[in-house]
Design a protein around this motif. Sequence first.
Motif, mmCIF file in Angstrom:
data_model
loop_
_atom_site.group_PDB
_atom_site.id
_atom_site.type_symbol
_atom_site.label_atom_id
_atom_site.label_comp_id
_atom_site.label_asym_id
_atom_site.label_seq_id
_atom_site.Cartn_x
_atom_site.Cartn_y
_atom_site.Cartn_z
ATOM 1 N N THR B 134 0.827 -1.203 0.000
ATOM 2 C CA THR B 134 0.000 0.000 0.000
ATOM 3 C C THR B 134 0.865 1.258 0.000
ATOM 4 O O THR B 134 0.576 2.231 -0.692
ATOM 5 N N ILE B 135 1.925 1.222 0.793
ATOM 6 C CA ILE B 135 2.829 2.379 0.837
ATOM 7 C C ILE B 135 3.373 2.664 -0.560
ATOM 8 O O ILE B 135 3.423 3.814 -1.011
ATOM 9 N N LYS B 136 3.761 1.584 -1.260
ATOM 10 C CA LYS B 136 4.325 1.777 -2.602
ATOM 11 C C LYS B 136 3.271 2.324 -3.551
ATOM 12 O O LYS B 136 3.520 3.248 -4.317
ATOM 13 N N GLU B 137 2.062 1.744 -3.489
ATOM 14 C CA GLU B 137 0.999 2.222 -4.378
ATOM 15 C C GLU B 137 0.728 3.705 -4.179
ATOM 16 O O GLU B 137 0.608 4.467 -5.130
ATOM 17 N N LYS B 138 0.617 4.086 -2.893
ATOM 18 C CA LYS B 138 0.277 5.480 -2.605
ATOM 19 C C LYS B 138 1.495 6.391 -2.714
ATOM 20 O O LYS B 138 1.400 7.598 -2.509
ATOM 21 N N GLN B 139 2.687 5.772 -2.984
ATOM 22 C CA GLN B 139 3.944 6.539 -3.068
ATOM 23 C C GLN B 139 4.156 7.401 -1.828
ATOM 24 O O GLN B 139 4.600 8.555 -1.910
ATOM 25 N N ALA B 140 3.831 6.822 -0.667
ATOM 26 C CA ALA B 140 4.026 7.563 0.588
ATOM 27 C C ALA B 140 5.517 7.566 0.926
ATOM 28 O O ALA B 140 6.214 6.590 0.663
ATOM 29 N N PRO B 141 6.011 8.648 1.503
ATOM 30 C CA PRO B 141 7.453 8.724 1.789
ATOM 31 C C PRO B 141 7.892 7.632 2.766
ATOM 32 O O PRO B 141 7.254 7.401 3.783
ATOM 33 N N PHE B 142 9.016 6.964 2.425
ATOM 34 C CA PHE B 142 9.528 5.860 3.235
ATOM 35 C C PHE B 142 11.025 6.030 3.417
ATOM 36 O O PHE B 142 11.743 6.295 2.451
ATOM 37 N N ILE B 143 11.516 5.897 4.644
ATOM 38 C CA ILE B 143 12.949 6.040 4.917
ATOM 39 C C ILE B 143 13.561 4.659 5.126
ATOM 40 O O ILE B 143 13.057 3.874 5.935
#
Lengths: 240, 280, 230
Positions: B134-143
Motif C-alpha cells: 500500500t505504501i508503494k501504491e500510494k507513493q508515501a514517503p519511506f525512509i
Amino acid sequence: MRAPASDLPLVLTNASVMRRDVAILDSITLTIAPGPPTILIGPNGSGKTTLLRVAMGLIPLSSGSISWGGRENASSERRAITFQRPAMLRRSASANLRYALGAARVPRVQRHKRAAELLTMVGLDALASRPARRLSGGEQQRLALARALARDPAVLFLDEPTASLDPYATKAIEDIVQAVSARGVKIVMSTHDLGQARRLAGDVVMLHRGRLVENTPSPEFFLTPRTEEARKFVVGELLV
Amino acid sequence: MLTRRFLMVAAAAGTVIAAAASAAAQEEKSIVVSSTTSTQDSGLFGHILPLFKQKTGIDVKVVAQGTGQALDTGRRGDADVVFVHAKSAEEKFIAEGEGVKRYPVMYNDFVLIGPKSDPAGIKGMSDVAKALQTIKEKQAPFISRGDRSGTHIAELALWNKDAGIDIEKDKGPWYKSIGQGMGAALNTAAASNAYVLSDRGTWLSFKNKGDLQILVEGDKRLFNQYGVMLVNPAKHPNVKKDLGRQFIDWLVSPEGQKAIADYKINGEQLFYSNANDTSA
Amino acid sequence: MAGEESALQLVLTADPALWAIVRLSLLVSLTAVLLAAAIGVPAGAFLALTRFRGREATIVILNALMGLPPVVVGLAIFLLLSRSGPLGSWGLLFTPQAMVIAQTVLVAPIIAALTRQIIEDLWVEYRDELAAMNVGALWRVTTLIWDARFSLVTVLLAGFGRAAAEVGAIIVVGGNIEGFTRTMTTAIALETSKGDLPLAIGLGVVLMSIVVLINALAWGMRRAGERYAG
C-alpha cells in the motif's frame, strides 16, 4: 680568550659584486687602515650599503678579492655592523644586549653587568627593561650601536645610522661614535649628510654607480676635490 | 629556551606513556564486542554488562556499528565477539570460517512506524506485506537505513520476499535510502513525516518521536533474532578466546537470559530470551 | 526541556560519567596538539629557513593538507591500525591512543604550515641582524621560535580547536566505546542519533564553554607576554 689577530688592514682588490649583469660594486680597490673614521659618501644607489656588507663579510664577491689583516677567510668575531633600519629582537633593550653578548660568547655570568655598562655608554640605562620594539627611532639606533659594541669589535661598520633621526638624536649618535673611535675602534660609516661627513671624517671614500671615485683625507676632500663627480657632489649638484 | 621546549615535549611524551600504561592495564581483562547501533541504542548493554562485569570482572567494550560493518570488524580480527541480528549473514560468517559457532540469544521485533496522519492508511493492518504494498501504491514517503544493517536486511527481505516487490528496481523518489543508523533514520522520518521500519527497542528509547507512532506490529515476519559468535582464534590469534567464551556462555546461561528478559523501558520488555530454541 | 535540565544538572552535580567524557576529550585533544607541535613546529621552522629543490611544491602540499577531511584521516588510520592492517600487531584500534594518533595526523599539517609562515616572516626581519652577530644555524632556529612564541601559541590553539571539534576521525578509530573512547563530540553524535537532542545540545554547550575558556586563558597569557616583549 679573544683572537689576537686583527681584521685590519682591510684590503679590497678589484672587488666586484654583480647582480643580474649589473655591477653593484665595480672593481673597487680600497684599503681600510686603523685610524680616524672612514666616511663613505655618494648618491643613493652608489653601492655604499653593499660595500659595507662586503667589508663585514655578509656578501660574497663576484670577482676580485678581500682580506682582513692579511687573512682571506677571517671569522667576523672582531667586526660588527649596524643597519640603516635595525631590527629589534622581541625582547627588552637589556635582553637584546645580553643576546648579542651571548652570540659573542661572553660568559653568562658577565652578561648582565656588561649589558648595563653598554646601556649606560649609549645613554639607554633608564630604558633597560623597555621592550626594544617600543623604543623611538633614535633609541633603537643607539641600541643597535650598543649591540654592535657588545662584540668588542676592532672595526665597526655603520650604515647611515642617523638617516631618519632628528638633530638631537643625531648628535647623540655622533657623540658615541666619536667616543668609540677615540678608544681605538676603527669606524667605517656611510652617510648622506655632508655636514656629518665633515664633522666626523678622517678619510672620505666616495662611490658613484658602484665605482670608487675618490679616497681622500678629510679637509682636502671638501676643499680640493680631485674629480669632477666629487666637486659636483660637494657643491650639492645632483649626480646622475 | 631550549629547556622549555624539551619540557614541553617531555610532558607530551609522559602523557602518552601514562595513557598507554593505563590502557595496557585495562586490557588485562577486557574484550571487544562488535554489535549493532540498534542494540546499543536500546540501552540493553547498559543494563546487562555491569551484571556480567560484577560476576566475572571482565570489561566488555562494545563497538556499535551497522550489522554489515560489525561482521566486517570480526572478519578483520578487530573484535573478539560478534553479536548481531541477521541470521543469514551470521551463518555465512560461520561458513566462511570467520566464526566458531553461532548461538541464538534473544529476539525482539520490528515495528512499522509512520506519521499520525497516516497518508497510506495502513494503521492497524496485521499483514506487513500488504502494508508495504500500500505504501508503494500510494507513493508515501519511506525512509530506509540503507546501511547493510540487520534492520536494513530485514527491511529488504520484507519488500522482496514477502511483499513481492523488487524494491531496488521499483523504488521511486518516495523511497529514501540514507545510509545511516536507526536513530538517524527515525530523526529523518520524524522530520519529514515519513514511514520507517524500526526495531522496537530503539523506538521505545528514542526521544524525538514527534508525530510518529507505531502503525503495524505483531506480524510473525517482523520477528528479529539475535545471535552471538566467537571470532575464530585460528584465523586471528589475537582473539581473547577464553574471555570471549565466558561472555557467550553467560549470555546463554539462565542468569544471562534472565538479565536480558528483565530489561524494560517504561515497564515494557524489549527482548525475549530464546537461547534454548535451537531453530532460532 | 527535560534534556537540558538534566544536562545542566549533570554539569552542576559533577556527574562522574559526564566528567569522564570531558576529561577524555581534553586528554586526547591536548595530547594530540602537543605531539603535533613537537612534529609541526620544527618541521615548519625547517621549511621556513632552508632552501631545497621542491620546496615550493612542499609548501603548497602542506597548505592543502590543512584541509584534510577528518573522516578521511580516520579511515586511513583505521586501515593502518586494524588487526588485518600493517600495524595491527600494535593492537591500538578502538583505544584512546588511536584517537590521539588520528588527531595528531590531522593537526600536525596545520601547525607546520602556520609555523612556516610565522617563522619565515620573522626571519625576513631578523636575518641581517642574526647574520651580523654570527649566530649559528641551530641557534637561529631556537631564537626565531622563542621570539615568535606568542604567535605560535595562537597556532597551537588553532590546532586544538580543530582537534576538539572534530568527530569524524575519532569515531572511526575509537569506536565510541562507552567509558573508554567516548568523547564529547562522539557522545553528541550518539545522543543526536538516539534522538536525545536536548542532551546533545547540552553537551555541545559544555564543549563550547571549555573551548572558549581555554582560548580566554591563552589570550590572557598572550597579552601578558606581549606587555613584556613588545
